[in-house]
Enzyme design. Sequence first.
Site, PDB file in Angstrom:
ATOM      1  N   ASP A  33      -3.150  -6.289   5.592  1.00 33.69           N
ATOM      2  CA  ASP A  33      -4.126  -5.554   4.864  1.00 33.69           C
ATOM      3  C   ASP A  33      -3.296  -5.864   3.240  1.00 33.69           C
ATOM      4  OD1 ASP A  33      -1.514  -3.395   3.778  1.00 33.69           O
ATOM      5  OD2 ASP A  33      -2.077  -1.792   5.871  1.00 33.69           O
ATOM      6  N   LYS A  55      -7.100  -2.578   3.352  1.00 37.61           N
ATOM      7  CA  LYS A  55      -7.304  -0.704   3.034  1.00 37.61           C
ATOM      8  C   LYS A  55      -7.246  -1.070   1.576  1.00 37.61           C
ATOM      9  CE  LYS A  55      -4.992   2.410   5.819  1.00 37.61           C
ATOM     10  NZ  LYS A  55      -4.567   3.165   5.976  1.00 37.61           N
ATOM     11  N   MET A 167       1.618   5.662  -5.795  1.00 32.76           N
ATOM     12  CA  MET A 167      -0.526   5.817  -5.298  1.00 32.76           C
ATOM     13  C   MET A 167      -0.256   7.009  -6.635  1.00 32.76           C
ATOM     14  SD  MET A 167      -0.463   5.857  -1.130  1.00 32.76           S
ATOM     15  CE  MET A 167       0.953   6.910  -0.953  1.00 32.76           C
TER      16      MET A 167
END
Length: 236
Positions: A33, A55, A167
């Site tokens: 990814d 992703k 995040m």
Amino acid sequence: MELIVVGAGPGDPELITLKAINALKRADAILYDNLANKVLLDYKKEGCELVYVGKTPYQKYNSQEEIHALIKEYADKCEVVVRLKGGDPFVFGRGMEEIMFAKSYGMKTSYIPGITSMLAIGLSDIPLTHRGISEGFWVITGTKKDGSLSRDIELALQSKTTLVIYMGMKNLPFIVEEAIKYGKPNTPAAVIQNASLPNMKMAKGTIVELEALSKEHGITHPAIIVIGDVVNLEGI
Ligand code: SAH
């Protein structure tokens, strides 16, 4: 058929383990990814299939179910399937979900740890602990499944230890708001994007300045937020 969930490290292709490289060399298919450095795919053997399961955070991407379906598809036709993930697969990486899925299909599974991205902030002379300055660190996601802030951030802000947030860029204004609420507006803080890569960017200041500084430096995803006195060691 075997699924090997492999940590690619934070970005710098030299920050991968020897064991991971050996797995890449054995793979009949590599499912990779976004955050895994594409240069690592050069370790593939001849005939190895490369499958991008990109992703992109906060956007429409292959759902985890779709990734599971791909694991099954490739495991059915290959002997060794490597699932290459940025950082460490078990640190906000959903690696265990993929292992559990593979096991439910009777596949043999294994896991190869990777250097998680928060360790790469040390490359900017920010250690996670430092004697007399920080006795530990909390590592928390800045975006829960439902998009809200974890209550653990509130708890961490009341402790004296280093706070590391993965995040967290989308919720940065709310994180700053919490930090101010818990009386820490002047605590040193940094946001680091693309740690360990040549295009690394960093904003460093105090909590109250963090949003403005991030904008000024054009910092976006993927970035780590780190809050605590360890950020300022250079200046001590
Ligand atoms: N499993 C990964 C984390 C995946 S979650 C790991 O162990 O590192 C995605 C988050 O990781 C991003 O939002 C960001 O907070 C962080 N991240 C990943 N690579 C990064 C890098 N090179 N620099 C800064 N942050 C990074």
